[in-house]
Design an enzyme around this catalytic site. Structure first.
Site, PDB file in Angstrom:
ATOM      1  N   ARG A  47       0.858  -1.372  -0.056  1.00  0.00           N
ATOM      2  CA  ARG A  47      -0.148   0.093  -0.010  1.00  0.00           C
ATOM      3  C   ARG A  47       0.930   1.208   0.049  1.00  0.00           C
ATOM      4  O   ARG A  47       0.146   2.497  -0.139  1.00  0.00           O
ATOM      5  CB  ARG A  47      -0.761   0.053   1.196  1.00  0.00           C
ATOM      6  CG  ARG A  47      -1.904  -1.096   1.173  1.00  0.00           C
ATOM      7  CD  ARG A  47      -2.801  -1.225   2.386  1.00  0.00           C
ATOM      8  NE  ARG A  47      -3.472  -0.085   2.222  1.00  0.00           N
ATOM      9  CZ  ARG A  47      -5.001   0.339   2.479  1.00  0.00           C
ATOM     10  NH1 ARG A  47      -5.484  -0.751   2.516  1.00  0.00           N
ATOM     11  NH2 ARG A  47      -5.523   1.454   2.254  1.00  0.00           N
ATOM     12  N   LYS A 156      -2.447 -19.538   5.878  1.00  0.00           N
ATOM     13  CA  LYS A 156      -3.480 -19.844   6.773  1.00  0.00           C
ATOM     14  C   LYS A 156      -3.819 -18.596   7.631  1.00  0.00           C
ATOM     15  O   LYS A 156      -2.923 -17.581   7.571  1.00  0.00           O
ATOM     16  CB  LYS A 156      -2.995 -21.136   7.682  1.00  0.00           C
ATOM     17  CG  LYS A 156      -1.745 -20.477   8.626  1.00  0.00           C
ATOM     18  CD  LYS A 156      -1.793 -21.426   9.716  1.00  0.00           C
ATOM     19  CE  LYS A 156      -2.234 -20.889  10.899  1.00  0.00           C
ATOM     20  NZ  LYS A 156      -1.452 -19.985  11.897  1.00  0.00           N
ATOM     21  N   ASP A 185       0.451 -24.886   4.590  1.00  0.00           N
ATOM     22  CA  ASP A 185       0.409 -25.175   5.719  1.00  0.00           C
ATOM     23  C   ASP A 185       1.956 -25.652   6.156  1.00  0.00           C
ATOM     24  O   ASP A 185       2.284 -26.393   5.730  1.00  0.00           O
ATOM     25  CB  ASP A 185      -0.238 -26.463   6.112  1.00  0.00           C
ATOM     26  CG  ASP A 185      -0.549 -26.621   7.795  1.00  0.00           C
ATOM     27  OD1 ASP A 185       0.591 -26.709   8.245  1.00  0.00           O
ATOM     28  OD2 ASP A 185      -1.577 -26.778   8.089  1.00  0.00           O
ATOM     29  N   HIS A 186       2.784 -24.529   6.739  1.00  0.00           N
ATOM     30  CA  HIS A 186       3.991 -24.360   6.809  1.00  0.00           C
ATOM     31  C   HIS A 186       4.497 -25.796   7.626  1.00  0.00           C
ATOM     32  O   HIS A 186       5.736 -26.422   7.211  1.00  0.00           O
ATOM     33  CB  HIS A 186       5.008 -23.447   7.158  1.00  0.00           C
ATOM     34  CG  HIS A 186       4.678 -23.079   8.471  1.00  0.00           C
ATOM     35  ND1 HIS A 186       3.772 -22.574   9.199  1.00  0.00           N
ATOM     36  CD2 HIS A 186       5.968 -23.235   9.466  1.00  0.00           C
ATOM     37  CE1 HIS A 186       4.304 -22.318  10.306  1.00  0.00           C
ATOM     38  NE2 HIS A 186       5.378 -22.571  10.871  1.00  0.00           N
ATOM     39  N   LYS A 190       7.957 -29.056   6.674  1.00  0.00           N
ATOM     40  CA  LYS A 190       9.025 -29.218   7.638  1.00  0.00           C
ATOM     41  C   LYS A 190       9.665 -30.697   7.171  1.00  0.00           C
ATOM     42  O   LYS A 190       8.835 -31.552   7.122  1.00  0.00           O
ATOM     43  CB  LYS A 190       8.630 -29.135   9.206  1.00  0.00           C
ATOM     44  CG  LYS A 190       8.317 -27.839   9.537  1.00  0.00           C
ATOM     45  CD  LYS A 190       7.965 -27.834  11.040  1.00  0.00           C
ATOM     46  CE  LYS A 190       7.359 -26.742  11.479  1.00  0.00           C
ATOM     47  NZ  LYS A 190       8.126 -25.294  11.496  1.00  0.00           N
ATOM     48  N   ASP A 243      -5.424 -21.123  15.584  1.00  0.00           N
ATOM     49  CA  ASP A 243      -4.103 -20.978  15.032  1.00  0.00           C
ATOM     50  C   ASP A 243      -3.109 -22.387  14.888  1.00  0.00           C
ATOM     51  O   ASP A 243      -2.223 -22.137  13.845  1.00  0.00           O
ATOM     52  CB  ASP A 243      -3.087 -19.916  16.120  1.00  0.00           C
ATOM     53  CG  ASP A 243      -2.149 -19.614  15.770  1.00  0.00           C
ATOM     54  OD1 ASP A 243      -1.935 -19.036  14.629  1.00  0.00           O
ATOM     55  OD2 ASP A 243      -1.021 -19.444  16.508  1.00  0.00           O
ATOM     56  N   HIS A 248      -1.912 -27.022  11.570  1.00  0.00           N
ATOM     57  CA  HIS A 248      -0.695 -27.637  11.636  1.00  0.00           C
ATOM     58  C   HIS A 248      -0.672 -29.215  12.419  1.00  0.00           C
ATOM     59  O   HIS A 248      -0.361 -29.808  11.826  1.00  0.00           O
ATOM     60  CB  HIS A 248       0.273 -27.146  12.549  1.00  0.00           C
ATOM     61  CG  HIS A 248       0.228 -25.381  11.902  1.00  0.00           C
ATOM     62  ND1 HIS A 248       0.351 -25.271  10.599  1.00  0.00           N
ATOM     63  CD2 HIS A 248       0.589 -24.346  12.617  1.00  0.00           C
ATOM     64  CE1 HIS A 248       0.528 -23.878  10.243  1.00  0.00           C
ATOM     65  NE2 HIS A 248       0.930 -23.316  11.609  1.00  0.00           N
ATOM     66  N   LYS A 348       1.517 -21.207  23.987  1.00  0.00           N
ATOM     67  CA  LYS A 348       2.452 -20.274  23.994  1.00  0.00           C
ATOM     68  C   LYS A 348       3.156 -19.953  25.249  1.00  0.00           C
ATOM     69  O   LYS A 348       2.221 -20.258  26.548  1.00  0.00           O
ATOM     70  CB  LYS A 348       2.012 -18.941  23.418  1.00  0.00           C
ATOM     71  CG  LYS A 348       1.362 -19.005  22.016  1.00  0.00           C
ATOM     72  CD  LYS A 348       2.005 -17.857  21.138  1.00  0.00           C
ATOM     73  CE  LYS A 348       1.441 -18.067  19.774  1.00  0.00           C
ATOM     74  NZ  LYS A 348       2.442 -18.397  18.875  1.00  0.00           N
TER      75      LYS A 348
HETATM   76  C1  BG6 Z   1       1.956 -19.995  12.639  1.00  0.00           C
HETATM   77  C2  BG6 Z   1       1.087 -19.698  14.053  1.00  0.00           C
HETATM   78  O1  BG6 Z   1       1.260 -20.768  11.986  1.00  0.00           O
HETATM   79  O2  BG6 Z   1       2.863 -21.167  13.252  1.00  0.00           O
HETATM   80  C3  BG6 Z   1       2.190 -19.024  14.962  1.00  0.00           C
HETATM   81  O3  BG6 Z   1       0.271 -18.686  13.510  1.00  0.00           O
HETATM   82  C4  BG6 Z   1       3.098 -20.036  15.778  1.00  0.00           C
HETATM   83  O4  BG6 Z   1       1.361 -18.517  16.160  1.00  0.00           O
HETATM   84  C5  BG6 Z   1       3.748 -20.625  14.382  1.00  0.00           C
HETATM   85  O5  BG6 Z   1       4.109 -19.384  16.445  1.00  0.00           O
HETATM   86  C6  BG6 Z   1       4.492 -21.823  14.956  1.00  0.00           C
HETATM   87  O6  BG6 Z   1       5.461 -22.182  13.682  1.00  0.00           O
HETATM   88  P1  BG6 Z   1       6.726 -22.924  14.022  1.00  0.00           P
HETATM   89  O7  BG6 Z   1       7.155 -23.411  12.696  1.00  0.00           O
HETATM   90  O8  BG6 Z   1       7.733 -21.770  14.562  1.00  0.00           O
HETATM   91  O9  BG6 Z   1       6.629 -23.963  14.817  1.00  0.00           O
END
Ligand code: BG6
Length: 511
Positions: A47, A156, A185-186, A190, A243, A248, A348
């Site tokens: 932006r 996500k 979905d990261h 992994k 989250d 995940h 967390k």
């Molecule tokens: C994200 C969440 O998708 O994954 C975060 O939104 C979280 O809140 C994170 O901290 C964790 O990812 P990783 O790869 O550090 O375990």
């Protein structure tokens, strides 16, 4: 890995955190590993009005700050950013899209990328239903008659609940084919999550035991020692269940519990994980009350440092009831897993950062050596460490040397770091490259996203409707509310605690 096909990568939200911390360093890494195509350029959009040159400077700073490349060379970084461009736009304003189209057409000609484009949505989720539609309105989704492929990567959360997830899928599928959509979905990117499939399906020793006959229960923990940092605003409406669990951790459960796919083809694998999600036993309100524990971190002193409670974080309500911790017990109602509880726990401000899966095998039917329950419980475990210190650990009982037959637990421990010549690719590097080569195996399909929402929805509904369900406070630096321990009903069996509580403070309370 194959080299990706020529294309242009358009990043929406190029001035945001994700682009800075993950995307640009990942694309740079791909370049260093010679995995980027010969003809390739990036257009960042945002932006704020910036020239291409201004944006390149920012990206250079980003690389200096976030690239994990130990010998980052200035000349390499400068060469990399020379094919990065910038377009200012308000994503919600459809009159800004022709400008993007013009820039895209110019660069396609300049670089000869044949019309192939990846659009990466690194924006707030509210725009996931807006940007793709505007792109389509201006013909930028068109891949007919040799116009090149068009792919969309969507971050996500994919929807906020079951209904919005379904609506978003329906909107996108009106204008895009499923194989154009890459819902990222990261966790699936992994290395160690992918290794679960290899461990299971390439070793004769594990798979025969991988079922209700030999497995007592499965534990999936994803602990973080950080708080919500500067994401209080987002997190307040999300909470740990949306989250981490909906996406995940259910995806990890999917890979742990899936049947062997008939082939290693994208849909063959995703069909099998989908069946797991569809077999999750739906929870009634009573199940939610009994089998889901939620918590929220409070202030504490951790290793002498004062840590703010969740309610003191920026963007968080003073009387917030958002969960920063959730632990649940679930069942997969199918032939393989009938009766085996799966425990999931995430939070967390826990004492450490660790994500691991623990397969607890059943004890021997007769305890010949008179082992105590505690020893017996810590034997027979296969621990798959997803991060950090990625690896696999097998814990089993062994005779303590000397007289008598005392049993002690010992470890067989593999660390990825022992593979001296291998570096683990970052999740984003792997997933971006997969999208560039058109491989959607590690991306969530529409039906899987909806099946995961279907499982989570009754929990969200019950929490909303039944205000009496407790949310427990836990001091930062501890393993969450101790009530989570009650989920595991068997005497002597507990969660695995990879390290002790660190908080010097207080007791658990009810919020
Ligand atoms: C994200 C969440 O998708 O994954 C975060 O939104 C979280 O809140 C994170 O901290 C964790 O990812 P990783 O790869 O550090 O375990």
């Amino acid at each position: 890995m194959n080299r990706a096909e020529n294309h242009i990568l358009v990043i929406f939200g190029a001035l945001g955190d994700l682009t800075k911390r993950k995307l640009i360093p990942a694309v740079f890494k791909l370049k260093r590993h010679k995995l980027l195509p010969e003809k390739f350029a990036i257009i960042g959009t945002g932006r704020i009005k910036l020239s291409d040159e201004d944006f390149r400077k920012k990206m250079l700073d980003t690389l200096n700050e976030f690239s994990d490349d130990n010998d980052l060379k200035k000349s390499d970084a400068e060469e990399f950013v020379s094919s990065i461009y910038f377009t200012v736009m308000n994503f919600a304003d459809d009159s800004d899209y022709p400008g993007l189209k013009k820039k895209l057409t110019e660069l396609e000609k300049k670089y000869g990328t044949g019309g192939n484009v990846i659009f990466y949505l690194a924006t707030p989720p509210s725009l996931y239903g807006v940007i793709p539609l505007d792109l389509a309105k201006h013909g930028m989704n068109d891949q007919s008659n040799g116009k090149g492929w068009k792919r969309l990567i969507i971050e996500k959360p994919f929807g906020y609940d079951l209904q919005s997830g379904k609506e978003l899928n329906a909107k996108l599928l009106k204008h895009y084919e499923e194989d154009q959509l890459y819902r990222i979905d990261h966790y699936l990117g992994k290395e160690t999550v992918q290794n679960i499939m290899v461990t299971r399906f390439s070793n004769g020793i594990f798979e025969p035991l991988w079922n209700r006959n030999y497995i007592h229960h499965v534990e999936i923990t994803s602990a973080e020692n950080i708080g919500v940092e500067n994401r209080g605003g987002y997190y307040e409406d999300s909470g740990a269940l949306r989250d981490m669990v909906q996406n995940h951790l259910l995806q990890v459960a999917g890979v742990i519990a899936m049947e062997p796919p008939p082939s290693f083809e994208s849909n063959a694998i995703r069909n099998e994980t989908l069946k797991v999600f569809q077999s999750l036993r739906p929870m009634t309100s009573a199940d939610v009350e009994r089998n889901v524990i939620r918590g929220q971190y409070g202030p504490a002193t951790v290793r002498g440092e004062k840590i703010a409670g969740y309610r003191e974080e920026k963007g968080v309500k003073k009387d917030s009831r958002t969960e920063t911790f959730v632990a649940l017990k679930m069942y997969i109602d199918n032939w393989r897993w009938g009766g085996v509880p799966f425990y999931i726990r995430t939070g967390k401000r826990l004492p450490t950062r660790v994500t691991e899966v623990v397969i607890h095998f059943k004890p021997t039917p007769h305890q010949l050596f008179g082992r105590g329950r505690a020893v017996n419980d810590s034997c027979n475990q296969l621990v798959i460490r997803i991060q950090p210190d990625e690896g696999i650990l097998l814990k089993f009982g062994m005779k303590t040397p000397g007289s008598g037959y005392n049993v002690q637990t010992v470890n067989m421990d593999f660390h990825y770091s022992d593979l001296k010549n291998e570096t683990l690719p970052a999740a984003y590097e792997r997933l971006l490259h997969d999208c560039m080569t058109g491989d959607s195996t590690l991306f969530a399909r529409a039906d899987a996203v909806e099946a995961c929402w279907s499982f989570v929805q009754p929990i969200l509904d019950t929490w909303k409707e039944n205000k009496k369900i407790k949310i427990f406070g836990y001091p930062a630096g501890t393993w969450g509310p101790e009530h989570a321990d009650t989920l595991i009903e068997e005497p002597g069996v507990t969660w695995r605690y990879p390290c002790k509580n660190l908080s010097d403070d207080g007791l658990y309370c009810e919020l």
